[in-house]
Design a protein around this motif. Structure first.
Motif, short mmCIF file in Angstrom:
data_model
loop_
_atom_site.label_atom_id
_atom_site.label_comp_id
_atom_site.label_asym_id
_atom_site.label_seq_id
_atom_site.Cartn_x
_atom_site.Cartn_y
_atom_site.Cartn_z
N LEU A 13 0.42 4.95 11.30
CA LEU A 13 -0.11 3.93 10.40
C LEU A 13 -1.53 3.48 10.73
O LEU A 13 -2.15 2.76 9.94
CB LEU A 13 0.82 2.72 10.39
CG LEU A 13 2.23 2.98 9.87
CD1 LEU A 13 3.05 1.71 9.91
CD2 LEU A 13 2.19 3.56 8.47
N VAL B 63 0.84 -1.19 0.00
CA VAL B 63 0.00 0.00 0.00
C VAL B 63 0.88 1.24 0.00
O VAL B 63 1.82 1.34 0.80
CB VAL B 63 -0.93 0.01 1.24
CG1 VAL B 63 -1.72 1.31 1.33
CG2 VAL B 63 -1.85 -1.20 1.21
N THR B 64 0.59 2.19 -0.89
CA THR B 64 1.33 3.45 -0.90
C THR B 64 0.70 4.38 0.14
O THR B 64 -0.50 4.66 0.08
CB THR B 64 1.30 4.09 -2.30
OG1 THR B 64 1.89 3.16 -3.23
CG2 THR B 64 2.09 5.39 -2.32
N ILE B 65 1.53 4.83 1.07
CA ILE B 65 1.09 5.68 2.19
C ILE B 65 1.49 7.12 1.88
O ILE B 65 2.66 7.38 1.56
CB ILE B 65 1.80 5.24 3.50
CG1 ILE B 65 1.65 3.74 3.75
CG2 ILE B 65 1.33 6.08 4.67
CD1 ILE B 65 0.29 3.27 4.08
N SER C 256 -4.32 -5.99 1.90
CA SER C 256 -3.38 -6.16 0.79
C SER C 256 -2.53 -7.42 0.99
O SER C 256 -2.34 -8.20 0.04
CB SER C 256 -2.47 -4.92 0.70
OG SER C 256 -1.44 -5.12 -0.23
N PRO D 227 -4.48 4.75 10.42
CA PRO D 227 -5.51 4.88 9.37
C PRO D 227 -5.34 3.90 8.21
O PRO D 227 -6.26 3.73 7.41
CB PRO D 227 -5.33 6.32 8.87
CG PRO D 227 -4.55 7.03 9.91
CD PRO D 227 -3.71 5.99 10.59
N TYR D 228 -4.20 3.26 8.08
CA TYR D 228 -3.90 2.40 6.94
C TYR D 228 -3.81 0.92 7.30
O TYR D 228 -3.64 0.08 6.41
CB TYR D 228 -2.57 2.83 6.29
CG TYR D 228 -2.56 4.30 5.98
CD1 TYR D 228 -3.26 4.80 4.89
CD2 TYR D 228 -1.90 5.20 6.81
CE1 TYR D 228 -3.29 6.16 4.63
CE2 TYR D 228 -1.92 6.56 6.55
CZ TYR D 228 -2.62 7.03 5.46
OH TYR D 228 -2.66 8.38 5.20
N LYS D 229 -3.93 0.59 8.57
CA LYS D 229 -3.71 -0.79 9.01
C LYS D 229 -4.62 -1.80 8.32
O LYS D 229 -4.15 -2.84 7.85
CB LYS D 229 -3.86 -0.91 10.52
CG LYS D 229 -2.67 -0.45 11.30
CD LYS D 229 -3.01 -0.57 12.77
CE LYS D 229 -1.80 -0.74 13.60
NZ LYS D 229 -2.17 -0.87 15.02
N GLN E 9 -6.22 -1.55 5.48
CA GLN E 9 -5.88 -1.62 4.05
C GLN E 9 -4.61 -2.43 3.84
O GLN E 9 -4.52 -3.24 2.90
CB GLN E 9 -5.72 -0.20 3.50
CG GLN E 9 -5.49 -0.15 2.01
CD GLN E 9 -5.32 1.27 1.47
OE1 GLN E 9 -5.38 2.25 2.22
NE2 GLN E 9 -5.10 1.37 0.19
N ILE E 10 -3.61 -2.24 4.69
CA ILE E 10 -2.37 -3.00 4.58
C ILE E 10 -2.63 -4.48 4.86
O ILE E 10 -2.16 -5.35 4.13
CB ILE E 10 -1.29 -2.43 5.53
CG1 ILE E 10 -0.87 -1.03 5.07
CG2 ILE E 10 -0.09 -3.37 5.61
CD1 ILE E 10 0.00 -0.28 6.08
#
Length: 160
Positions: free
Chosen positions: A107, A25-27, A117, A109-111, A113-114
């Motif tokens: 991180l 995932v691009t952060i 993925s 907000p992205y956990k 999604q990661i």
């Protein structure tokens, strides 16, 4: 069932003008990680954990940074290549536990999604993927925002 456990670790320097990619995932971030491939430290640690569980070497042996074929390579594709190797036939992920160590970016907000993925790469439910984010309490190069590290432990399993 036969079980094998592997652990992986990776660390990369932070550099300007490069995308930050973690777990495929691009952060959004003003810096990324220095490396020969896309420098996805999390997927590199996971790849090493899978290879270690099955005693198949390490990511540097499979995809050496001296080989121009891997320049800018997508680390998700590298992990898929490992998972598609015939020596992994019959093996599946039992679960994966991982930790990213960085001061910034946050991180949380992205956990999910990661995690999704990574689950997509393994073709497994997201519930098998754990991701934790930690800081280094402003200590050493990681704590000063000069580097990012990732740890991963996998349980691989297959029928007898």
């Amino acid at each position: 069932m036969i079980f094998r456990i592997g652990q992986g670790f990776d660390l990369h320097r932070c550099v300007a003008d490069r995308p930050l990619v973690l777990g495929g995932v691009t952060i959004p971030c003003p810096w990324g990680l220095d490396g020969h491939s896309d420098a996805d430290a999390l997927l590199h640690a996971i790849t090493d954990a899978v290879l270690g569980a099955l005693a198949l070497g390490d990511i540097g042996t499979w995809f050496p940074d001296t080989d121009p074929r891997w320049k800018g390579a997508d680390s998700a594709q590298l992990l898929r290549q490992v998972l598609d190797d015939p020596r992994l036939n019959g093996w599946q992920l039992g679960n994966l536990d991982s930790t990213v160590i960085t001061e910034k970016p946050k991180l949380a907000p992205y956990k999910l999604q990661i995690r999704q993925s990574i689950a997509d790469i393994f073709n497994c439910p997201v519930e098998k993927i754990s991701l934790k984010a930690k800081t280094n309490e402003r200590q050493d190069a990681i704590g000063q925002g000069l580097a990012l590290a990732a740890h991963a432990i996998v349980l691989m399993q297959r029928e007898r």
